[in-house]
Design a protein around this motif. Structure first.
Motif, PDB file in Angstrom:
ATOM      1  N   ALA A  35       9.326 100.708 148.798  1.00 34.21           N
ATOM      2  CA  ALA A  35       7.885 100.669 148.537  1.00 34.21           C
ATOM      3  C   ALA A  35       7.419 102.050 148.106  1.00 34.21           C
ATOM      4  O   ALA A  35       7.779 103.059 148.706  1.00 34.21           O
ATOM      5  CB  ALA A  35       7.149 100.225 149.788  1.00 34.21           C
ATOM      6  N   GLY A  36       6.609 102.088 147.057  1.00 33.22           N
ATOM      7  CA  GLY A  36       6.052 103.358 146.591  1.00 33.22           C
ATOM      8  C   GLY A  36       4.600 103.480 147.016  1.00 33.22           C
ATOM      9  O   GLY A  36       4.208 102.942 148.058  1.00 33.22           O
ATOM     10  N   ALA A  37       3.801 104.122 146.201  1.00 36.40           N
ATOM     11  CA  ALA A  37       2.401 104.362 146.554  1.00 36.40           C
ATOM     12  C   ALA A  37       1.597 103.067 146.529  1.00 36.40           C
ATOM     13  O   ALA A  37       1.854 102.177 145.733  1.00 36.40           O
ATOM     14  CB  ALA A  37       1.809 105.348 145.558  1.00 36.40           C
ATOM     15  N   ALA A  38       0.631 102.980 147.456  1.00 35.44           N
ATOM     16  CA  ALA A  38      -0.306 101.862 147.457  1.00 35.44           C
ATOM     17  C   ALA A  38      -1.653 102.377 146.990  1.00 35.44           C
ATOM     18  O   ALA A  38      -2.095 103.445 147.403  1.00 35.44           O
ATOM     19  CB  ALA A  38      -0.420 101.272 148.854  1.00 35.44           C
ATOM     20  N   GLU A  39      -2.297 101.606 146.118  1.00 32.50           N
ATOM     21  CA  GLU A  39      -3.568 102.049 145.550  1.00 32.50           C
ATOM     22  C   GLU A  39      -4.632 101.031 145.948  1.00 32.50           C
ATOM     23  O   GLU A  39      -4.514  99.853 145.636  1.00 32.50           O
ATOM     24  CB  GLU A  39      -3.384 102.064 144.026  1.00 32.50           C
ATOM     25  N   MET A  40      -5.654 101.480 146.689  1.00 28.55           N
ATOM     26  CA  MET A  40      -6.699 100.567 147.143  1.00 28.55           C
ATOM     27  C   MET A  40      -7.764 100.415 146.058  1.00 28.55           C
ATOM     28  O   MET A  40      -8.172 101.392 145.449  1.00 28.55           O
ATOM     29  CB  MET A  40      -7.384 101.139 148.401  1.00 28.55           C
ATOM     30  N   ARG A  41      -8.182  99.167 145.839  1.00 30.55           N
ATOM     31  CA  ARG A  41      -9.288  98.916 144.895  1.00 30.55           C
ATOM     32  C   ARG A  41     -10.162  97.836 145.498  1.00 30.55           C
ATOM     33  O   ARG A  41      -9.788  96.666 145.438  1.00 30.55           O
ATOM     34  CB  ARG A  41      -8.752  98.395 143.565  1.00 30.55           C
ATOM     35  N   LYS A  42     -11.264  98.221 146.057  1.00 27.61           N
ATOM     36  CA  LYS A  42     -12.164  97.269 146.729  1.00 27.61           C
ATOM     37  C   LYS A  42     -11.376  96.396 147.702  1.00 27.61           C
ATOM     38  O   LYS A  42     -10.764  96.897 148.624  1.00 27.61           O
ATOM     39  CB  LYS A  42     -12.912  96.425 145.683  1.00 27.61           C
TER      40      LYS A  42
END
Ligand SMILES: [Zn+2]
Length: 838
Positions: free
Chosen positions: A169-176
């Motif tokens: 797993a790499g980076a997680a990006e939150m969007r709303k």
């Protein structure tokens, strides 16, 4: 001329994935990479939007046939190098004409709606299961095992979801209310091992031997998690360490995660770096038995071993799927068995492999271990007892022939040479062949490429033996002149007791030894190794029928029982003599595994090999013996084995009255408690015998059932139990509609009762229509359904008439598919033998 040839070679790719199409693609395509992007909605009914970028090299322009088994409107757009492409769509494929492709690097971008059939979408989670060729149901790909690819995956999931895939797993990006997750590129993998799971999961983490292990699960009982957690991590860690040492190759896939899925289809599935398990096999209850603990350890070791056997080196085509399964089991036994010293593993191996393998291999419908497979849409039909039970026996023999160390070295070389690539059985045999003077190619032909088993006969020790020399003669029953080279541990019984002689069979005649005094008996498979039909000479047969229970060694007793059963089926032993021996032997048998096996033979012999009047004359004595065994049983699993046998054979008034009292809960059996399923079975067995109260028993049972699934199942099976023939006929008619066949275990249970031995005469009318349904059943059902359907149909029949009905049907079908023909012949086998025995 050249153009014409190309046109002829590049025919319509057809349905499924033919071997021709697979070879065309494997020859043309290299350096394959997928970049996949799925947007997973929170609701399982909303469509999944997705994009696939497929990169590969071509030596020259070539048409590209992608597999995508979905309605055509799910392909939204296809571009090549950024330019729009006109594709040819069919039900199974997306074809890009050669004119759009270029020599060297190619890049296709496909926007599509993912298919749901292999995504297992539930309310709060989903997981992929693509084996054997089901990735094409979800996304456009080359769905064959020898086009390994590197995958880069991106998932867009609802906030609060977890996700796991083959890559780290790499980076997680939150969007709303959404999260975008990126996973690192994988090592080269075949499509059937590519996987991800996403949804509401708990994650447990542990470190073992410097490696982080993660467990994803949905268990809500924290005590259950706590109780099992350490053991599950430990078992994985020790399996990994063992495999690294045995193969000399470090774990090949970087990170190591596993996911526990509720109601998973199999015990486990070996997706590289992200194994999926059935949660119930790993999270055990406090009351777990030794067998369940052994089962869990074996399952974990099996899936972990697959990381090398199957994942690192993969079969080139699914006809060799048996190899990865055999090696995973073989390694699992080596890893796990030493930790369970109280289990007799040799005996367990014998009883869980030989009888089931023989049940297919002795029949005219048997198949070779390695079969032809023209199209991956037929891959399901490869699975059966020959792969699961015979192949492990064969592999154990191979290790014995080559020697443990050389065998391991050969496997190391094989894994190293074909790492991250594909290999066939022939490739492995070529490596092992250099390590032994034996001709392994010839060995492999008899054991792996051809069907059937050898027949052995020992010269009579007291009779024709020349100066006391006993020889073993081998015969190929299918007259191909095959020899099945193998190691035997021959058991010889004489006045001094038992002794074993190790003998290697290499030709049609083998000398066992020279004896001053003729021994009492010779049992060529007495040590539990030999594979084949061992026809007993007269004096051995006589001795065993009189003295078998006196044999002190449990494995030799087990081998003797398996051999006697084979001899019964060959009409060389009277069913009555066999049952007489079982009646005397059962009370004396000390090993639970053997008791189970003998009880199984007794029930089979009783229904299949005795006419009804003779059953009734023996019923009283048989029931008493089983009731005594039940009273004597020490554990609930022992008691349950005796009780089940009693329930299955009971026919006397007294016996049925007692069974009814037990079912009515008026009578208790000390040390044995009944679950809902047990009571259902009792009610059904009472009903099929038409005890006076059968109707009210079924009514009451229906009332009693608490579990809603079981209640539905009971209602479905019930008409098949009726004493009213018209009701039973109507019950059968239902099977002709696919919607009534979806719940296969229900259908099989009903079919078994319709064809119960007590209803044989009436049930003859079901034989032909059942055969007429078989092709449909094969086309629409799960992989094991056709075989089980035929077993349920013919299991209660024993007469010449049934044999005639089946043969007439087959004679009228000139274009019948080979594998289905074999399925019918295998199910018919015991009917034919029973008809002969009369
Ligand atoms: Zn497996």
């Amino acid at each position: 001329m050249l153009a014409l040839m190309l046109a002829a070679a590049l025919a319509d790719p057809g349905a499924g994935i033919s071997e021709t199409l697979a070879r065309e693609r494997a020859a043309a395509i290299s350096s394959l990479r997928y970049e996949l992007d799925f947007r997973l909605p929170a609701s399982r009914t909303q469509p999944i939007r997705a994009r696939a970028v497929v990169r590969f090299r071509l030596a020259s322009p070539h048409r590209i046939v992608l597999d995508f088994a979905n309605p055509r409107d799910r392909v939204l757009s296809v571009t090549h190098g950024g330019n729009s492409v006109e594709t040819v769509l069919s039900d199974d494929h997306v074809t890009i004409p050669a004119g759009y492709t270029t020599k060297g690097e190619n890049e296709l971008t496909i926007e599509f709606i993912a298919g749901d059939d292999s995504l297992n979408r539930n309310d709060e989670f989903l997981y992929t299961l693509f084996v054997p060729a089901r990735a094409r149901l979800a996304f456009p790909c080359f769905d064959q095992p020898d086009l390994k690819a590197r995958y880069t995956l991106r998932l867009d999931v609802p906030a609060g979801w977890q996700a796991v895939a083959n890559g780290a797993a790499g980076a997680a990006e939150m969007r709303k209310d959404r999260i975008r997750l990126a996973f690192a590129e994988t090592q080269p993998l075949p499509t059937y091992l590519f996987s991800f799971a996403a949804g509401k999961f708990q994650v447990e983490t542990a470190t073992r031997d410097g490696r982080e292990l993660r467990m994803f699960h949905r268990e809500t009982d924290p005590a259950k998690v706590k109780r099992n957690r350490e053991a599950i991590f430990d078992l994985h860690a020790s399996a990994l360490a063992w495999m690294e040492k045995y193969t000399g190759i470090p774990y090949p896939f970087g990170k190591f995660d596993f996911v526990l899925i509720p109601s998973f289809q199999f015990g486990g599935m070996e997706h590289a770096g992200a194994i999926l398990y059935n949660a119930s096999g790993l999270f055990l209850d406090e009351s777990a038995t030794q067998n369940q603990l052994l089962g869990r350890a074996s399952l974990i070791a099996h899936e972990t071993a697959h990381m090398w056997f199957g994942d690192l080196v993969t079969m080139r085509w699914f006809n060799d799927v048996w190899m990865k399964e055999v090696f995973a089991n073989f390694m699992a036994a080596k890893i796990v068995n030493p930790s369970f010293p109280e289990v007799n593993h040799e005996l367990r191996f014998l009883l869980s492999h030989y009888p089931a393998a023989y049940d297919v291999d002795r029949t005219a419908g048997t198949n070779p271990i390695r079969q032809q497979l023209a199209n991956l849409n037929e891959a399901g039909q490869l699975y059966g007892a020959i792969i699961y039970q015979k192949a492990p026996i064969v592999m154990r023999q191979l290790e014995m022939i080559v020697g443990e160390e050389k065998f391991r070295d050969g496997l190391r070389e094989y894994l190293k040479k074909y790492a991250f690539a594909n290999a066939t059985w022939t490739d492995l045999i070529a490596i092992l062949d250099t390590r032994t003077p034996q001709d392994l190619a010839a060995w492999s032909r008899a054991w792996v490429d051809e069907r059937g088993r050898p027949e052995f006969m020992a010269s009579a020790p007291g009779g024709t033996a020349q100066r006391g020399t006993i020889t073993l003669t081998l015969r190929d029953p299918l007259r191909r002149g095959l020899v099945w080279p193998q190691r035997l541990r021959v058991t010889i019984g004489d006045a001094a007791g038992l002794h074993h002689e190790q003998v290697d069979v290499t030709g049609p005649s083998t000398t066992i030894g020279t004896f001053k005094e003729p021994p009492d008996f010779v049992l060529p498979n007495g040590g539990g190794l030999g594979y084949g039909l061992f026809v007993l000479d007269e004096s051995s047969r006589t001795w065993l029928l009189a003295h078998l229970p006196e044999i002190p060694d449990a494995i030799t007793r087990a081998a003797a029982w398996v051999t006697l059963w084979d001899n019964l089926l060959e009409s060389r032993i009277q069913p009555r003599a066999f049952l007489d021996l079982a009646m005397r032997a059962l009370p004396l048998e000390t090993d639970e595994q053997n008791t189970q096996r003998i009880l199984n033979y007794v029930v089979r012999a009783y229904w299949r090999f005795l006419p009804q009047d003779e059953r009734l004359s023996r019923a009283s004595a048989l029931e008493s013996m089983l009731r005594e065994g039940l009273a004597r049983g020490k554990t609930s699993s022992q008691k349950s084995a005796w009780f089940s046998a009693f329930r299955d054979v009971a026919q006397t008034q007294e016996g049925l009255a007692w069974l009814e009292r037990v079912w009515r809960r008026e009578e208790k059996i000390a040390g044995l408690t009944f679950a809902e399923t047990d009571e259902i079975e009792m009610a059904m067995e009472l009903a099929v015998r038409e005890v006076p109260a059968w109707k009210t028993i079924l009514d009451t049972q229906h009332e009693r059932i608490q579990n809603p699934d079981r209640k539905q199942r009971f209602a479905f099976v019930r008409p098949a139990l009726s004493a009213d023939a018209a009701e039973r006929e109507a019950s059968f008619e239902r099977f002709k509609l696919l919607e009534n066949r979806r719940r296969e275990p229900w259908v099989l249970e009903a079919q078994r009762y319709l064809n119960h031995p007590l209803r044989e005469a009436h049930a003859r009318r079901f034989i032909r229509p059942s055969l007429e349904l078989l092709r449909d059943i094969q086309r629409t059902g799960d992989i094991f359904f056709p075989k089980r359907w035929m077993d349920a149909t013919l299991g209660g029949h024993r007469g010449e008439e049934a044999v005639k009905d089946v043969n007439d049907f087959l004679a009228g079908e000139s274009q019948y598919p080979q594998r289905l023909h074999w399925t019918v012949l295998t199910a018919l086998d015991e009917v034919v033998r029973a008809a002969h025995a009369q």
